[in-house]
Design a protein around this motif. Structure first.
Motif, PDB file in Angstrom:
ATOM      1  N   UNK A 103      -8.320  -4.226   6.355  1.00 52.67           N
ATOM      2  CA  UNK A 103      -7.002  -3.909   7.000  1.00 52.67           C
ATOM      3  C   UNK A 103      -5.909  -3.194   6.258  1.00 52.67           C
ATOM      4  N   UNK A 104      -5.856  -3.002   5.200  1.00 55.05           N
ATOM      5  CA  UNK A 104      -4.533  -2.682   4.148  1.00 55.05           C
ATOM      6  C   UNK A 104      -4.826  -1.259   3.449  1.00 55.05           C
ATOM      7  N   UNK A 105      -6.091  -1.242   3.093  1.00 57.48           N
ATOM      8  CA  UNK A 105      -6.349   0.227   2.172  1.00 57.48           C
ATOM      9  C   UNK A 105      -5.796   1.367   2.488  1.00 57.48           C
ATOM     10  N   UNK A 106      -5.932   1.673   3.642  1.00 58.73           N
ATOM     11  CA  UNK A 106      -5.523   2.835   4.276  1.00 58.73           C
ATOM     12  C   UNK A 106      -4.263   2.757   5.036  1.00 58.73           C
ATOM     13  N   UNK A 107      -3.500   1.850   4.883  1.00 63.18           N
ATOM     14  CA  UNK A 107      -2.274   1.526   5.810  1.00 63.18           C
ATOM     15  C   UNK A 107      -1.124   2.254   5.179  1.00 63.18           C
ATOM     16  N   UNK A 165      -4.645  -6.857  -9.202  1.00 66.43           N
ATOM     17  CA  UNK A 165      -5.529  -5.869  -9.362  1.00 66.43           C
ATOM     18  C   UNK A 165      -5.811  -4.946  -8.246  1.00 66.43           C
ATOM     19  N   UNK A 166      -5.775  -5.498  -7.212  1.00 68.09           N
ATOM     20  CA  UNK A 166      -5.854  -4.723  -5.990  1.00 68.09           C
ATOM     21  C   UNK A 166      -4.771  -3.541  -5.611  1.00 68.09           C
ATOM     22  N   UNK A 167      -3.540  -3.760  -6.149  1.00 70.34           N
ATOM     23  CA  UNK A 167      -2.541  -2.561  -6.045  1.00 70.34           C
ATOM     24  C   UNK A 167      -2.693  -1.633  -7.101  1.00 70.34           C
ATOM     25  N   UNK A 168      -3.267  -1.929  -8.281  1.00 70.89           N
ATOM     26  CA  UNK A 168      -3.621  -1.012  -9.343  1.00 70.89           C
ATOM     27  C   UNK A 168      -4.705  -0.249  -8.922  1.00 70.89           C
ATOM     28  N   UNK A 169      -5.635  -0.912  -8.123  1.00 71.50           N
ATOM     29  CA  UNK A 169      -6.883   0.075  -7.477  1.00 71.50           C
ATOM     30  C   UNK A 169      -6.230   1.032  -6.712  1.00 71.50           C
ATOM     31  N   UNK A 170      -5.263   0.514  -5.868  1.00 74.86           N
ATOM     32  CA  UNK A 170      -4.653   1.643  -4.880  1.00 74.86           C
ATOM     33  C   UNK A 170      -4.060   2.678  -5.811  1.00 74.86           C
ATOM     34  N   UNK A 171      -3.250   2.442  -6.827  1.00 75.49           N
ATOM     35  CA  UNK A 171      -2.716   3.620  -7.720  1.00 75.49           C
ATOM     36  C   UNK A 171      -3.685   4.494  -8.215  1.00 75.49           C
ATOM     37  N   UNK A 183     -12.936  -0.173 -11.108  1.00 79.02           N
ATOM     38  CA  UNK A 183     -12.729  -1.279 -11.896  1.00 79.02           C
ATOM     39  C   UNK A 183     -11.586  -2.363 -11.624  1.00 79.02           C
ATOM     40  N   UNK A 184     -10.694  -1.855 -10.831  1.00 76.67           N
ATOM     41  CA  UNK A 184      -9.600  -2.869 -10.583  1.00 76.67           C
ATOM     42  C   UNK A 184     -10.066  -3.672  -9.445  1.00 76.67           C
ATOM     43  N   UNK A 185     -10.806  -2.966  -8.242  1.00 75.68           N
ATOM     44  CA  UNK A 185     -11.325  -3.677  -7.239  1.00 75.68           C
ATOM     45  C   UNK A 185     -12.046  -4.840  -7.828  1.00 75.68           C
ATOM     46  N   UNK A 186     -12.994  -4.333  -8.546  1.00 78.07           N
ATOM     47  CA  UNK A 186     -13.981  -5.605  -9.124  1.00 78.07           C
ATOM     48  C   UNK A 186     -13.320  -6.596  -9.670  1.00 78.07           C
ATOM     49  N   UNK A 187     -12.432  -6.061 -10.628  1.00 76.17           N
ATOM     50  CA  UNK A 187     -11.476  -7.173 -11.382  1.00 76.17           C
ATOM     51  C   UNK A 187     -10.886  -8.223 -10.449  1.00 76.17           C
TER      52      UNK A 187
END
Length: 239
Positions: A103-107, A165-171, A183-187
């Motif tokens: 829902x949010x990754x590409x929003x 970690x999700x936000x850092x993966x987005x960055x 790495x951050x998504x898995x973390x």
């Protein structure tokens, strides 16, 4: 006393007891999002995706527990630990994570670091609220008090770490850092699973040591989560 009230009033009381803790924590996280508030319609949608995640989790957990019972004796320490980590924690956090990502990754609203925490918490508390209704309706208001102090905040705690970690993966994604994104998504997923699994394993073992570990873990996690939310809110930056 409750049995003397009309049935609809009793149902409303039970529903409020089940839902208010989650709503209170949603409001807390929403208010900490100080730079740019997320659309309320989007947040409501995330809550219902949390409910969908709970329904999916019930089905998958039932299958997983039945399969696990073929290999490990029910009630044994090994069964309890494997169930807590590899069935309950993996399935529940996995279901939340999949709906969160979808829902949010590409929003386009996902443009600040704290947004990752907000999104993860709203999905997780939607999950927890739905789960809480079944517990409160089945076991009564005493259960509502215990879960308001333990289970509901715990779900938020797992989500705060996932969202961090999700936000850092987005960055990393926006910077073209594929390895950092992965790495951050898995973390985010694995940290939530480990915290959730440890919480459930300690709660289910039924020994004095597990009880002491459970209480120490809950207190430590709540302190860390409150500090982490405060820090991430005050230092929020674009992703």
């Amino acid at each position: 006393m409750l049995m003397q009230l009309p049935s609809i009033v009793v149902v409303v009381i039970y529903l409020l007891a089940a839902l208010l803790p989650a709503l209170f924590l949603m409001r807390y996280i929403y208010r900490k999002d100080t730079i740019e508030k997320e659309p309320k319609g989007m947040l409501v949608g995330l809550v219902f995706l949390g409910v969908a995640a709970a329904v999916v989790a019930v089905i998958l957990e039932t299958l997983g527990i039945n399969l696990l019972s073929l290999y490990l004796e029910e009630g044994s320490p090994a069964h309890t630990i494997v169930m807590a980590f590899l069935v309950v924690a993996v399935v529940e956090e996995g279901a939340k994570f999949v709906f969160l990502l979808w829902r949010t990754w590409r929003d386009p609203n996902f443009n600040f670091r704290f947004d990752g925490i907000v999104y993860a918490v709203f999905v997780s508390l939607g999950f927890a609220a739905f789960e809480n209704i079944s517990y409160v309706m089945g076991y009564g208001l005493v259960t509502a008090v215990a879960r308001a102090l333990l289970a509901i905040p715990a779900h938020m705690g797992f989500a705060v770490f996932m969202g961090y970690f999700y936000a850092r993966a987005k960055r990393c994604h926006d910077e073209g850092n594929v390895a950092g994104r992965r790495r951050n998504l898995w973390a985010g997923f694995l940290v939530a699973v480990l915290l959730h699994g440890f919480y459930d394993a300690c709660a289910l073992m039924g020994t004095l040591l597990s009880l002491l570990l459970f209480l120490a873990f809950v207190i430590a996690m709540y302190i860390i989560v409150i500090r982490l939310v405060k820090k991430e809110s005050q230092t929020d930056t674009p992703v």
